[in-house]
Design a protein around this motif. Structure first.
Motif, PDB file in Angstrom:
ATOM      1  N   ARG A   1       0.844  -1.251  -0.026  1.00  0.00           N
ATOM      2  CA  ARG A   1      -0.034  -0.039  -0.021  1.00  0.00           C
ATOM      3  C   ARG A   1       0.840   1.093   0.036  1.00  0.00           C
ATOM      4  O   ARG A   1       1.901   1.322   0.771  1.00  0.00           O
ATOM      5  CB  ARG A   1      -0.725  -0.024   1.357  1.00  0.00           C
ATOM      6  CG  ARG A   1      -2.456  -0.392   0.957  1.00  0.00           C
ATOM      7  CD  ARG A   1      -2.926   1.068   0.509  1.00  0.00           C
ATOM      8  NE  ARG A   1      -4.122   0.800  -0.398  1.00  0.00           N
ATOM      9  CZ  ARG A   1      -5.385   0.629   0.006  1.00  0.00           C
ATOM     10  NH1 ARG A   1      -5.712   0.540   1.149  1.00  0.00           N
ATOM     11  NH2 ARG A   1      -6.203   0.358  -0.888  1.00  0.00           N
TER      12      ARG A   1
ATOM     13  N   LEU B   1      -2.428  -7.247  -8.075  1.00  0.00           N
ATOM     14  CA  LEU B   1      -3.668  -7.281  -8.267  1.00  0.00           C
ATOM     15  C   LEU B   1      -4.588  -8.327  -7.685  1.00  0.00           C
ATOM     16  O   LEU B   1      -4.098  -9.485  -7.566  1.00  0.00           O
ATOM     17  CB  LEU B   1      -3.811  -7.474  -9.816  1.00  0.00           C
ATOM     18  CG  LEU B   1      -3.807  -6.467 -10.523  1.00  0.00           C
ATOM     19  CD1 LEU B   1      -3.897  -6.641 -12.153  1.00  0.00           C
ATOM     20  CD2 LEU B   1      -4.547  -5.228 -10.540  1.00  0.00           C
ATOM     21  N   LEU B   2      -5.636  -7.895  -7.083  1.00  0.00           N
ATOM     22  CA  LEU B   2      -6.418  -8.668  -6.164  1.00  0.00           C
ATOM     23  C   LEU B   2      -7.021 -10.075  -6.920  1.00  0.00           C
ATOM     24  O   LEU B   2      -6.874 -11.231  -6.484  1.00  0.00           O
ATOM     25  CB  LEU B   2      -7.577  -7.969  -5.873  1.00  0.00           C
ATOM     26  CG  LEU B   2      -8.866  -8.894  -5.007  1.00  0.00           C
ATOM     27  CD1 LEU B   2      -8.396  -9.505  -3.956  1.00  0.00           C
ATOM     28  CD2 LEU B   2     -10.016  -7.941  -4.796  1.00  0.00           C
TER      29      LEU B   2
ATOM     30  N   PHE C   1     -17.065   3.712  -4.858  1.00  0.00           N
ATOM     31  CA  PHE C   1     -15.601   3.078  -4.781  1.00  0.00           C
ATOM     32  C   PHE C   1     -15.705   1.520  -5.230  1.00  0.00           C
ATOM     33  O   PHE C   1     -14.995   0.768  -5.711  1.00  0.00           O
ATOM     34  CB  PHE C   1     -14.940   3.449  -3.589  1.00  0.00           C
ATOM     35  CG  PHE C   1     -13.736   2.497  -3.419  1.00  0.00           C
ATOM     36  CD1 PHE C   1     -12.564   2.618  -4.309  1.00  0.00           C
ATOM     37  CD2 PHE C   1     -13.412   1.729  -2.204  1.00  0.00           C
ATOM     38  CE1 PHE C   1     -11.329   1.941  -4.137  1.00  0.00           C
ATOM     39  CE2 PHE C   1     -12.169   1.214  -2.168  1.00  0.00           C
ATOM     40  CZ  PHE C   1     -11.387   1.203  -3.017  1.00  0.00           C
TER      41      PHE C   1
ATOM     42  N   MET D   1     -14.605  -0.541  -8.320  1.00  0.00           N
ATOM     43  CA  MET D   1     -13.418  -1.790  -8.073  1.00  0.00           C
ATOM     44  C   MET D   1     -14.064  -2.892  -8.667  1.00  0.00           C
ATOM     45  O   MET D   1     -13.554  -3.778  -9.370  1.00  0.00           O
ATOM     46  CB  MET D   1     -13.225  -2.086  -6.671  1.00  0.00           C
ATOM     47  CG  MET D   1     -11.664  -1.908  -6.280  1.00  0.00           C
ATOM     48  SD  MET D   1     -11.447  -2.031  -4.377  1.00  0.00           S
ATOM     49  CE  MET D   1     -12.733  -2.579  -3.725  1.00  0.00           C
TER      50      MET D   1
HETATM   51  O1  PNS Z   1      -9.976  -2.260   3.016  1.00  0.00           O
HETATM   52  P1  PNS Z   1      -9.565  -1.370   1.724  1.00  0.00           P
HETATM   53  O2  PNS Z   1      -8.670  -0.657   1.790  1.00  0.00           O
HETATM   54  O3  PNS Z   1     -11.103  -0.804   1.324  1.00  0.00           O
HETATM   55  O4  PNS Z   1      -9.470  -2.553   0.559  1.00  0.00           O
HETATM   56  C1  PNS Z   1      -9.213  -2.233  -0.764  1.00  0.00           C
HETATM   57  C2  PNS Z   1      -8.722  -3.260  -1.621  1.00  0.00           C
HETATM   58  C3  PNS Z   1      -7.220  -3.884  -0.561  1.00  0.00           C
HETATM   59  C4  PNS Z   1      -9.768  -4.263  -1.668  1.00  0.00           C
HETATM   60  C5  PNS Z   1      -8.301  -2.850  -2.956  1.00  0.00           C
HETATM   61  O5  PNS Z   1      -7.619  -1.572  -2.897  1.00  0.00           O
HETATM   62  C6  PNS Z   1      -7.509  -3.711  -3.788  1.00  0.00           C
HETATM   63  O6  PNS Z   1      -8.073  -4.774  -4.043  1.00  0.00           O
HETATM   64  N1  PNS Z   1      -6.273  -3.691  -3.961  1.00  0.00           N
HETATM   65  C7  PNS Z   1      -5.452  -4.381  -4.948  1.00  0.00           C
HETATM   66  C8  PNS Z   1      -4.974  -3.906  -6.222  1.00  0.00           C
HETATM   67  C9  PNS Z   1      -6.186  -4.330  -7.185  1.00  0.00           C
HETATM   68  O7  PNS Z   1      -6.233  -4.962  -7.594  1.00  0.00           O
HETATM   69  N2  PNS Z   1      -6.513  -3.127  -7.688  1.00  0.00           N
HETATM   70  C10 PNS Z   1      -7.518  -3.013  -9.001  1.00  0.00           C
HETATM   71  C11 PNS Z   1      -8.856  -3.212  -8.331  1.00  0.00           C
HETATM   72  S1  PNS Z   1      -9.419  -1.589  -8.307  1.00  0.00           S
END
Ligand code: PNS
Length: 167
Positions: free
Chosen positions: A45, A78-79, A103, A107
């Motif tokens: 992060r 990436l998630l 948001f 996402m």
């Molecule tokens: O608890 P949070 O901060 O709302 O979680 C956010 C999170 C971790 C789910 C999001 O930032 C994430 O998935 N980050 C990984 C990077 C990613 O895959 N980004 C592309 C999708 S926007």
């Protein structure tokens, strides 16, 4: 004879800096819907976290040890790539108020574009938890306010020792 079903794996991703009772409520409810729930802490992060990934994982593991189908993990990058690597077809997220929606929509749509086979599933936060966020909890704790009932006791203790270290 019932048809055999593939086991369902979901990922509940987040910063968890720190875990709140809102997260916990979602984890417990989510864990009842799937065979395995992976609670995944985002590691890389840009913003400076209060707790290290190791500290966050330790607190989560302690609180979640009574839930046998819940695993604590961490990921970078990436998630959806992490989800695919773990065989998860579901990303679980919570929505507290309308302010979360924009948001979350952004996402979920981006994640679907990247990996259409992975679905984001939303659970509404329970009424009692709809105002809790890690950010607000940290702010109140840093100013010496009462955070009991907002976070699990172990997290409350860790927050106290971060902000009011013993001499
Ligand atoms: O608890 P949070 O901060 O709302 O979680 C956010 C999170 C971790 C789910 C999001 O930032 C994430 O998935 N980050 C990984 C990077 C990613 O895959 N980004 C592309 C999708 S926007």
């Amino acid at each position: 004879m019932p048809a055999p079903t593939a086991s369902s794996i979901a990922i509940y991703p987040g910063s968890f800096d720190p875990l709140t009772n809102g997260h916990l409520d979602l984890i417990v409810r989510g864990s009842r819907l799937v065979d395995r729930l992976i609670v995944a802490i985002l590691g890389n992060r840009a913003k400076q976290p209060l707790f290290s990934v190791e500290e966050r994982a330790e607190m989560l593991a302690e609180v979640l040890k009574q839930y046998p189908n819940v695993e604590v993990a961490h990921f970078d990058g990436l998630l959806v790539e992490y989800a695919a690597q773990r065989g998860a077809k579901i990303v679980l997220r919570g929505i507290r108020a309308i302010s979360d929606y924009e948001f979350e929509l952004q996402m979920a749509l981006m994640n679907r574009r990247l990996r259409p086979e992975i679905e984001t599933v939303f659970l509404m936060a329970s009424e009692a938890h709809s105002f809790i966020s890690s950010k607000v909890v940290k702010e109140v704790a840093s100013l010496g306010g009462n955070i009991s009932g907002l976070v699990p006791p172990i997290v409350e203790g860790r927050l106290k020792s971060k902000f009011q270290p013993r001499p």
